[in-house]
Design a protein around this motif. Structure first.
Motif, PDB file in Angstrom:
ATOM      1  N   SER A  16      -2.430 -40.248 -53.598  1.00 31.56           N
ATOM      2  CA  SER A  16      -1.515 -39.901 -52.912  1.00 31.56           C
ATOM      3  C   SER A  16      -1.185 -39.537 -51.332  1.00 31.56           C
ATOM      4  O   SER A  16      -2.307 -39.116 -50.876  1.00 31.56           O
ATOM      5  N   HIS A  17      -0.813 -39.939 -50.175  1.00 39.78           N
ATOM      6  CA  HIS A  17      -0.996 -39.671 -48.751  1.00 39.78           C
ATOM      7  C   HIS A  17      -0.754 -38.534 -48.345  1.00 39.78           C
ATOM      8  O   HIS A  17      -1.430 -37.772 -47.781  1.00 39.78           O
ATOM      9  N   VAL A  25      -8.504 -35.400 -44.742  1.00 42.15           N
ATOM     10  CA  VAL A  25      -8.550 -36.422 -45.077  1.00 42.15           C
ATOM     11  C   VAL A  25      -7.962 -37.335 -44.397  1.00 42.15           C
ATOM     12  O   VAL A  25      -8.569 -38.216 -43.209  1.00 42.15           O
ATOM     13  N   LEU A  26      -6.591 -37.497 -44.363  1.00 43.50           N
ATOM     14  CA  LEU A  26      -6.666 -38.352 -43.454  1.00 43.50           C
ATOM     15  C   LEU A  26      -5.248 -37.435 -42.605  1.00 43.50           C
ATOM     16  O   LEU A  26      -4.548 -36.201 -42.639  1.00 43.50           O
ATOM     17  N   PRO A  27      -5.344 -37.422 -41.371  1.00 43.65           N
ATOM     18  CA  PRO A  27      -3.444 -37.031 -40.096  1.00 43.65           C
ATOM     19  C   PRO A  27      -2.852 -37.278 -40.894  1.00 43.65           C
ATOM     20  O   PRO A  27      -1.983 -37.824 -41.783  1.00 43.65           O
ATOM     21  N   ASP A  28      -1.821 -35.924 -40.112  1.00 43.47           N
ATOM     22  CA  ASP A  28      -0.423 -36.003 -40.539  1.00 43.47           C
ATOM     23  C   ASP A  28       0.451 -37.174 -40.263  1.00 43.47           C
ATOM     24  O   ASP A  28       1.720 -36.611 -38.993  1.00 43.47           O
ATOM     25  N   GLN A  29       0.049 -38.126 -40.091  1.00 40.55           N
ATOM     26  CA  GLN A  29       1.074 -39.685 -38.950  1.00 40.55           C
ATOM     27  C   GLN A  29       1.737 -40.381 -40.377  1.00 40.55           C
ATOM     28  O   GLN A  29       1.404 -40.376 -41.191  1.00 40.55           O
ATOM     29  N   THR A  30       2.674 -40.828 -39.928  1.00 43.89           N
ATOM     30  CA  THR A  30       3.695 -40.831 -40.083  1.00 43.89           C
ATOM     31  C   THR A  30       3.646 -42.561 -40.890  1.00 43.89           C
ATOM     32  O   THR A  30       3.124 -43.422 -39.765  1.00 43.89           O
ATOM     33  N   ARG A  40       5.195 -52.186 -49.064  1.00 46.44           N
ATOM     34  CA  ARG A  40       4.344 -51.703 -48.657  1.00 46.44           C
ATOM     35  C   ARG A  40       3.645 -50.881 -47.351  1.00 46.44           C
ATOM     36  O   ARG A  40       3.913 -51.830 -46.609  1.00 46.44           O
ATOM     37  N   LEU A  41       2.975 -50.103 -47.272  1.00 50.20           N
ATOM     38  CA  LEU A  41       2.672 -49.553 -46.435  1.00 50.20           C
ATOM     39  C   LEU A  41       2.077 -48.594 -45.097  1.00 50.20           C
ATOM     40  O   LEU A  41       0.758 -49.234 -46.912  1.00 50.20           O
ATOM     41  N   GLU A  42       1.341 -48.735 -44.135  1.00 50.04           N
ATOM     42  CA  GLU A  42       0.243 -48.853 -43.451  1.00 50.04           C
ATOM     43  C   GLU A  42       0.050 -47.479 -42.512  1.00 50.04           C
ATOM     44  O   GLU A  42       1.094 -46.864 -42.362  1.00 50.04           O
ATOM     45  N   LEU A  43      -1.057 -47.756 -42.583  1.00 49.56           N
ATOM     46  CA  LEU A  43      -1.817 -46.894 -41.447  1.00 49.56           C
ATOM     47  C   LEU A  43      -2.797 -47.071 -40.708  1.00 49.56           C
ATOM     48  O   LEU A  43      -4.214 -47.321 -41.684  1.00 49.56           O
ATOM     49  N   GLU A  46      -7.870 -45.719 -36.898  1.00 45.95           N
ATOM     50  CA  GLU A  46      -8.549 -46.155 -35.948  1.00 45.95           C
ATOM     51  C   GLU A  46      -9.379 -48.062 -35.876  1.00 45.95           C
ATOM     52  O   GLU A  46      -8.275 -48.322 -36.766  1.00 45.95           O
ATOM     53  N   PRO A  47      -9.307 -48.454 -34.459  1.00 38.52           N
ATOM     54  CA  PRO A  47      -9.254 -49.570 -34.193  1.00 38.52           C
ATOM     55  C   PRO A  47     -10.041 -50.439 -35.111  1.00 38.52           C
ATOM     56  O   PRO A  47     -11.304 -50.358 -35.602  1.00 38.52           O
ATOM     57  N   GLY A  48     -10.043 -51.080 -36.331  1.00 38.68           N
ATOM     58  CA  GLY A  48     -10.275 -51.987 -37.298  1.00 38.68           C
ATOM     59  C   GLY A  48     -10.070 -51.568 -39.059  1.00 38.68           C
ATOM     60  O   GLY A  48     -10.758 -52.302 -39.804  1.00 38.68           O
ATOM     61  N   ILE A  49      -9.554 -50.639 -38.975  1.00 39.39           N
ATOM     62  CA  ILE A  49      -9.178 -49.804 -40.120  1.00 39.39           C
ATOM     63  C   ILE A  49      -8.182 -49.095 -40.538  1.00 39.39           C
ATOM     64  O   ILE A  49      -7.363 -48.424 -39.179  1.00 39.39           O
ATOM     65  N   GLU A  50      -7.539 -49.529 -41.395  1.00 40.53           N
ATOM     66  CA  GLU A  50      -6.488 -49.869 -41.400  1.00 40.53           C
ATOM     67  C   GLU A  50      -6.279 -49.433 -43.375  1.00 40.53           C
ATOM     68  O   GLU A  50      -6.607 -50.217 -44.318  1.00 40.53           O
ATOM     69  N   LEU A  51      -5.867 -48.730 -43.621  1.00 40.28           N
ATOM     70  CA  LEU A  51      -5.524 -48.100 -44.995  1.00 40.28           C
ATOM     71  C   LEU A  51      -3.891 -48.382 -45.257  1.00 40.28           C
ATOM     72  O   LEU A  51      -2.655 -48.537 -44.542  1.00 40.28           O
ATOM     73  N   GLU A  52      -3.428 -48.795 -46.563  1.00 35.09           N
ATOM     74  CA  GLU A  52      -2.554 -49.511 -47.261  1.00 35.09           C
ATOM     75  C   GLU A  52      -1.757 -48.937 -48.899  1.00 35.09           C
ATOM     76  O   GLU A  52      -2.588 -48.417 -49.502  1.00 35.09           O
ATOM     77  N   PHE A  53      -0.191 -48.381 -48.416  1.00 34.08           N
ATOM     78  CA  PHE A  53       0.391 -47.688 -49.657  1.00 34.08           C
ATOM     79  C   PHE A  53       0.908 -48.460 -50.362  1.00 34.08           C
ATOM     80  O   PHE A  53       1.812 -49.286 -49.737  1.00 34.08           O
TER      81      PHE A  53
END
Length: 158
Positions: A16-17, A25-30, A40-43, A46-53
């Motif tokens: 989980s986020h 592991v991840l910054p506390d970003q919305t 799905r939600l995204e984060l 950095e450029p070219g790196i996207e995570l999907e939740f």
């Protein structure tokens, strides 16, 4: 992003986020919604790196690494990758390193602005290191790898 950080992200797919932020592991970003009502939600890390939740559970399900920009608004990743992956690969390179894919799809015509693609190949990741996870190589029309997609083999939903 360095190789260790990459491997940690791949290992944590399915977490989980909230836990990922708590572990540092991840910054506390919305998490963002690309369009209203999407499941799905995204984060963008950095450029070219996207995570999907998955929206319902906020579970990290997919890591996208963009190697080739196919539309102007897209960012390309230019950092380090884990062993066996390169910033520039073709389908022939993938087959030489990974062998026969567990699943594959040939070229597909997508709506504009994407247009023609080269399809994809999917491989299970090492089950001892990354149980229940796979990598999908998405190809551009010229059969260069445009995106690496690390994801769950079975997400448990559609």
């Amino acid at each position: 992003m360095n190789v260790f950080e990459f491997e940690v992200l791949i290992e944590r797919i399915g977490t989980s986020h909230e836990v990922l932020v708590g572990q540092g592991v991840l910054p506390d970003q919305t998490l963002t919604e690309i369009y209203e009502g999407r499941d799905r939600l995204e984060l963008e890390l950095e450029p070219g790196i996207e995570l999907e939740f998955w929206r319902e559970t906020r579970r990290f399900e997919t890591l996208f690494v963009t190697l080739i920009r196919t539309i102007p608004s897209m960012s390309k990743y230019e950092g380090e990758l884990p062993i066996s992956y390169m910033l520039e690969m073709t389908q022939s390179d993938v087959h030489a390193v990974f062998g026969e894919p567990m699943a594959s799809k040939g070229p597909i015509k997508m709506p504009v602005p994407i247009g023609m693609t080269g399809g994809w190949d999917s491989y299970p990741l090492d089950p001892e290191l990354y149980p229940g996870k796979k990598v999908v190589f998405q190809y551009a029309q010229d059969m260069r790898v445009k995106t690496l997609v690390f994801t769950l083999i079975d997400k448990g939903h559609r």
